[in-house]
Design a protein around this motif. Structure first.
Motif, mmCIF file in Angstrom:
data_model
loop_
_atom_site.group_PDB
_atom_site.id
_atom_site.type_symbol
_atom_site.label_atom_id
_atom_site.label_comp_id
_atom_site.label_asym_id
_atom_site.label_seq_id
_atom_site.Cartn_x
_atom_site.Cartn_y
_atom_site.Cartn_z
ATOM 1 N N VAL A 148 27.360 25.230 -14.512
ATOM 2 C CA VAL A 148 27.435 26.545 -15.154
ATOM 3 C C VAL A 148 26.996 26.408 -16.607
ATOM 4 C CG1 VAL A 148 28.975 28.405 -15.907
ATOM 5 C CG2 VAL A 148 29.217 27.422 -13.612
ATOM 6 N N LEU A 149 26.023 27.205 -17.002
ATOM 7 C CA LEU A 149 25.464 27.127 -18.348
ATOM 8 C C LEU A 149 26.224 28.025 -19.313
ATOM 9 C CD1 LEU A 149 21.648 27.155 -17.497
ATOM 10 C CD2 LEU A 149 23.053 25.200 -18.165
ATOM 11 N N THR A 150 26.604 27.453 -20.462
ATOM 12 C CA THR A 150 27.279 28.171 -21.532
ATOM 13 C C THR A 150 26.604 27.796 -22.839
ATOM 14 O OG1 THR A 150 28.861 26.380 -21.853
ATOM 15 C CG2 THR A 150 29.478 28.101 -20.280
ATOM 16 N N VAL A 151 27.085 28.357 -23.943
ATOM 17 C CA VAL A 151 26.592 27.968 -25.262
ATOM 18 C C VAL A 151 27.765 27.570 -26.136
ATOM 19 C CG1 VAL A 151 24.522 29.385 -25.212
ATOM 20 C CG2 VAL A 151 26.634 30.356 -26.098
ATOM 21 N N LYS A 152 27.501 26.730 -27.120
ATOM 22 C CA LYS A 152 28.502 26.356 -28.115
ATOM 23 C C LYS A 152 27.983 26.766 -29.487
ATOM 24 C CE LYS A 152 30.478 22.413 -25.662
ATOM 25 N NZ LYS A 152 30.792 20.957 -25.710
ATOM 26 N N SER A 186 26.414 31.740 -17.190
ATOM 27 C CA SER A 186 27.681 32.463 -17.356
ATOM 28 C C SER A 186 27.472 33.701 -18.207
ATOM 29 C CB SER A 186 28.716 31.546 -18.016
ATOM 30 O OG SER A 186 28.259 31.122 -19.292
ATOM 31 N N GLY A 187 28.205 34.783 -17.879
ATOM 32 C CA GLY A 187 28.053 36.013 -18.627
ATOM 33 C C GLY A 187 29.339 36.802 -18.752
ATOM 34 N N LEU A 211 25.398 34.552 -21.634
ATOM 35 C CA LEU A 211 24.881 35.904 -21.492
ATOM 36 C C LEU A 211 25.962 36.909 -21.882
ATOM 37 C CD1 LEU A 211 23.112 37.196 -18.282
ATOM 38 C CD2 LEU A 211 25.176 38.313 -19.082
ATOM 39 N N TYR A 212 25.588 37.880 -22.677
ATOM 40 C CA TYR A 212 26.497 38.975 -23.015
ATOM 41 C C TYR A 212 25.821 40.308 -22.742
ATOM 42 C CZ TYR A 212 30.429 36.521 -25.192
ATOM 43 O OH TYR A 212 31.559 35.760 -25.412
ATOM 44 N N LEU A 258 23.041 34.014 -12.050
ATOM 45 C CA LEU A 258 23.980 34.282 -13.142
ATOM 46 C C LEU A 258 25.133 35.111 -12.623
ATOM 47 C CD1 LEU A 258 23.600 37.531 -14.136
ATOM 48 C CD2 LEU A 258 21.380 36.609 -14.807
ATOM 49 N N PHE A 259 26.194 35.159 -13.403
ATOM 50 C CA PHE A 259 27.264 36.135 -13.173
ATOM 51 C C PHE A 259 27.571 36.802 -14.501
ATOM 52 C CE2 PHE A 259 29.640 32.138 -13.993
ATOM 53 C CZ PHE A 259 30.434 32.530 -15.061
ATOM 54 N N MET A 260 28.169 38.005 -14.453
ATOM 55 C CA MET A 260 28.582 38.705 -15.673
ATOM 56 C C MET A 260 29.935 39.358 -15.437
ATOM 57 S SD MET A 260 26.722 41.555 -18.082
ATOM 58 C CE MET A 260 27.279 42.990 -17.173
#
Length: 503
Positions: free
Chosen positions: A498-502, A220-221, A238-239, A472-474
């Protein structure tokens, strides 16, 4: 469209990274092998609830003459030689025009669509399968010599009767017929090594991680460290940040002395602290995040202050002269590259790998680097790579190309990842099979494929089901909210794949 991207990811296997659905994160593969290997990574999402019939081979199912379909604001003609059947469909320059054909297939499965067409200019049109308007797929046809056959990608068709609607967008095209084949899933042969033989450990580790997850998870971005509203405990992995202000041609520097002391914009670089912001965000993720850097490269000369001089319409800068050694334009290009290099070095020194996506959307021609055709743009790509890699010795970059036209592609030996900037219209959450297929064919299945920018978020489950597993997507700024329902944003970020971060 105006888009671009670059990603940076810092890896740390000590920390737990997961999707908000608590899906275990894939461990980083061992990247210590000395020899380059070819690895096959067929997309295969785990535990898909939906299933399709799988074919043993690709074979013809049916051929459908366009002129025999239901025509809306379009007509059948015969003036161009080489058509099949009793004619072809014309009048598709009209955005209200469409062709609908109905047909039967034996199983619910993936099918490949070919369209026989003719066109003499640029165009963009849409495909709707079984009236699924929210999954409309964008199509584009290259200039042809008479009628030619075009692979339009793979689509899920239902057992029994189905419909395909070709809906006109812009630009003229003549449609002769539709051809349906059974479809096999893509196979990949992606190198484990980067195009830069001196790529550092951070870049190699990030690339190994991306390769390991391609076809299994979607990263995810979003832009510039912004919070994603309505997704409280999920943060994009992703940023993306923009390098636009770091060159002397930046047209939004403010001067109080401009306009006879009234103040106004002037040319000049501005330290927007983009790199510092990216590094700070990266630290807050405990080295789990991916920083993506894109570059709206303001033209080195030309244009007026206060205008977006990265657009062709706002500058007369000539890229064809810029890639000639010793010209004034060439000197200015090198000056800009050197300025950006000094910023990229800060990331390298901090151990941050970067997915670097310069010269994005080149084939569209709306940016100055694409204004003079494919060859000058490819020369600029080579110049940029050589300057950053061999002169400045920046080895933490993973090189990403995001333009799908074959004649513009620098080549598999000069690109690590290919991408597409997807803006199919508000609330269109289709997976954009056609463009994924274009990129797969462009690279021969030898590169990771990413949705490097987007308005609507593609449905993750359907990406895997329909064999278009974007790496990925942004989401692009406010378009994330303007072109997606809030419930869909939540569903996507909470999807188990979908991969994210916490943090």
């Amino acid at each position: 469209m105006k888009r671009h991207y670059l990603l940076v990811m810092v890896l740390c296997s000590m920390f737990f990274i997961a999707s908000c659905a608590e899906t275990p994160f894939e461990s980083f593969p061992d990247d210590s092998k000395e020899e380059e290997e070819e690895v096959v990574t067929p997309p295969d999402a785990d535990d898909q609830e939906d299933t399709l019939h799988e074919w043993d081979n690709e074979k013809l199912v049916t051929e459908l003459e366009a002129e025999d379909g239901l025509l809306q604001n379009a007509i059948s003609e015969k003036s161009i030689n080489g058509y099949s059947g009793t004619g072809y469909v014309a009048g598709l320059w009209n955005s209200e025009a469409s062709i609908t054909v109905k047909f039967n297939v034996p199983e619910r499965a993936l099918y490949r669509l070919y369209i026989r067409y003719s066109t003499v200019g640029g165009n963009s049109h849409n495909l709707i399968v079984n009236d699924q308007l929210s999954e409309l797929c964008q199509l584009a046809f290259p200039v042809s010599e008479g009628f030619e056959l075009r692979d339009m990608g793979k689509y899920i068709l239902e057992k029994g009767e189905n419909s395909i609607t070709f809906k006109a967008g812009w630009g003229d095209v003549y449609i002769d017929k539709f051809i349906i084949y059974t479809a096999l899933r893509n196979e990949y042969s992606i190198s484990e090594t980067l195009v830069n033989p001196n790529a550092d450990e951070s870049a190699r580790s990030l690339y190994a991680y991306l390769l390991n997850n391609f076809g299994k998870k979607i990263i995810s971005g979003y832009l510039e460290g912004r919070t994603v509203a309505n997704v409280t405990d999920c943060r994009p992995m992703l940023y993306g940040w923009d390098l636009t202000s770091y060159t002397e041609g930046y047209p939004y520097n403010w001067s109080n002395e401009a306009n006879n002391g009234q103040g106004g914009h002037v040319f000049g670089s501005v330290d927007s602290k983009v790199i510092e912001s990216a590094l700070e965000w990266y630290k807050t993720t405990q080295s789990q995040g991916i920083v993506t850097l894109h570059w709206h490269w303001c033209s080195p000369t030309g244009g007026k202050p206060g205008t977006n001089t990265f657009y062709t319409e706002f500058t007369d800068f000539d890229v064809s002269k810029a890639v000639e050694d010793g010209t004034e334009e060439n000197k200015l290009i090198l000056r800009d590259i050197d300025a950006v290099a000094s910023k990229l070095k800060k990331l390298q020194e901090a151990g941050v790998p970067v997915l670097f996506r310069p010269l994005h959307e080149a084939g569209g021609g709306w940016f100055w680097w694409g204004a003079k055709g494919a060859e000058p743009c490819k020369k600029l790509w080579n110049l940029l790579y050589d300057r950053l890699t061999n002169v400045h010795e920046i080895n933490n970059l993973i090189w990403v190309w995001s333009s799908n036209e074959e004649e513009w592609y620098p080549g598999n030996d000069k690109v690590d990842i290919v991408g597409y900037d997807s803006y199919p219209g508000d609330f269109n959450v289709g997976v954009q099979n056609y463009m994924f297929n274009e990129l797969y064919n462009l690279t021969g299945g030898k590169k990771i494929i990413a949705m490097t920018e987007n308005g609507p978020l593609p449905d993750p489950d359907k990406c895997f089901l329909q064999d278009a597993p974007w790496a990925l997507f942004m989401g692009w700024g406010d378009l994330l909210y303007e072109q997606n329902h809030s419930s869909h944003i939540v569903d996507v970020f909470h999807n188990k794949n979908v991969l994210t971060v916490k943090y």
